[in-house]
Design an enzyme around this catalytic site. Structure first.
Site, PDB file in Angstrom:
ATOM      1  N   ASP A  12       0.798  -1.091  -0.039  1.00  0.00           N
ATOM      2  CA  ASP A  12       0.052   0.110   0.089  1.00  0.00           C
ATOM      3  C   ASP A  12       0.851   1.013   0.108  1.00  0.00           C
ATOM      4  OD1 ASP A  12      -2.493   1.646   0.279  1.00  0.00           O
ATOM      5  OD2 ASP A  12      -2.277   1.704   2.351  1.00  0.00           O
ATOM      6  N   GLU A  72      -1.509  -1.558  -4.776  1.00  0.00           N
ATOM      7  CA  GLU A  72      -2.597  -0.819  -4.889  1.00  0.00           C
ATOM      8  C   GLU A  72      -2.422   0.405  -5.885  1.00  0.00           C
ATOM      9  OE1 GLU A  72      -5.682  -0.021  -1.863  1.00  0.00           O
ATOM     10  OE2 GLU A  72      -4.939   1.764  -1.916  1.00  0.00           O
ATOM     11  N   ASP A 144      -1.849   0.929   7.451  1.00  0.00           N
ATOM     12  CA  ASP A 144      -1.204   0.751   6.229  1.00  0.00           C
ATOM     13  C   ASP A 144      -0.839  -0.637   6.025  1.00  0.00           C
ATOM     14  OD1 ASP A 144      -0.671   3.643   5.820  1.00  0.00           O
ATOM     15  OD2 ASP A 144       0.496   3.552   7.541  1.00  0.00           O
TER      16      ASP A 144
END
Length: 169
Positions: A12, A72, A144
């Protein structure tokens, strides 16, 4: 015959904190390996901060030896300056696994949420809760890390279809 486990690194990306999570997928069975976040020091210049992210991700890759990586995709940000900074961090997040020779897949945030929670516009708290349900051993302490684990879970669910599509196409 049971397929061999595949170790997946989920990332991420973020400039301040880049979340990471490593899982193993064997068929439909998922197992938690590790998770955390790589931080950059906001008092440093951009080059030094990106270097911190790169070194941190390369360390994660060296420590956990994933076979594949999932990242992502960036959503559109209203603030152009923030979007540029996130884009630079995302570039590092793509480069580190590429330099390690990993297969890299990218997933939209809505697809990650839909895969993990069942709704493409789920809240962060819902994603974190489902990550704890799917990977009870994870104990992801940061949003996160939970988001990175969600990206890895999404990849585990979609990698078979993706491989078939590449084989056919």
């Amino acid at each position: 015959m049971t397929p061999a486990p595949i170790r997946i690194l989920g990332i991420d990306p973020g400039l301040r904190n880049t979340g990471w999570g490593v899982i193993e997928a064997q068929g439909s069975r998922l197992s938690f390996v590790a998770c955390g976040r790589v931080r950059s020091d906001a008092s440093l210049n951009m080059g030094a901060r990106l270097r911190q992210l790169h070194e941190g991700l390369m360390g994660v890759i060296a420590d956990h030896a994933p076979h594949e990586a999932a990242i992502e995709e960036t959503f559109v940000n209203r603030d152009p300056q923030s979007a540029l900074k996130l884009g630079q961090a995302r570039g590092v997040a793509l480069t580190a696994p590429a330099l390690a020779g990993l297969v890299i897949a990218e997933y939209a945030a809505n697809l990650v949420k839909k895969t993990v929670v069942g709704a493409g516009h789920a809240e962060k708290a819902q994603v974190q809760m489902m990550v704890r349900v799917l990977l009870p051993a994870s104990g992801a302490t940061s949003a996160d890390a939970a988001d990175a684990l969600a990206v890895a879970i999404c990849h585990a669910q979609h990698r078979g279809a993706r491989a078939l599509k590449e084989k056919i196409g």
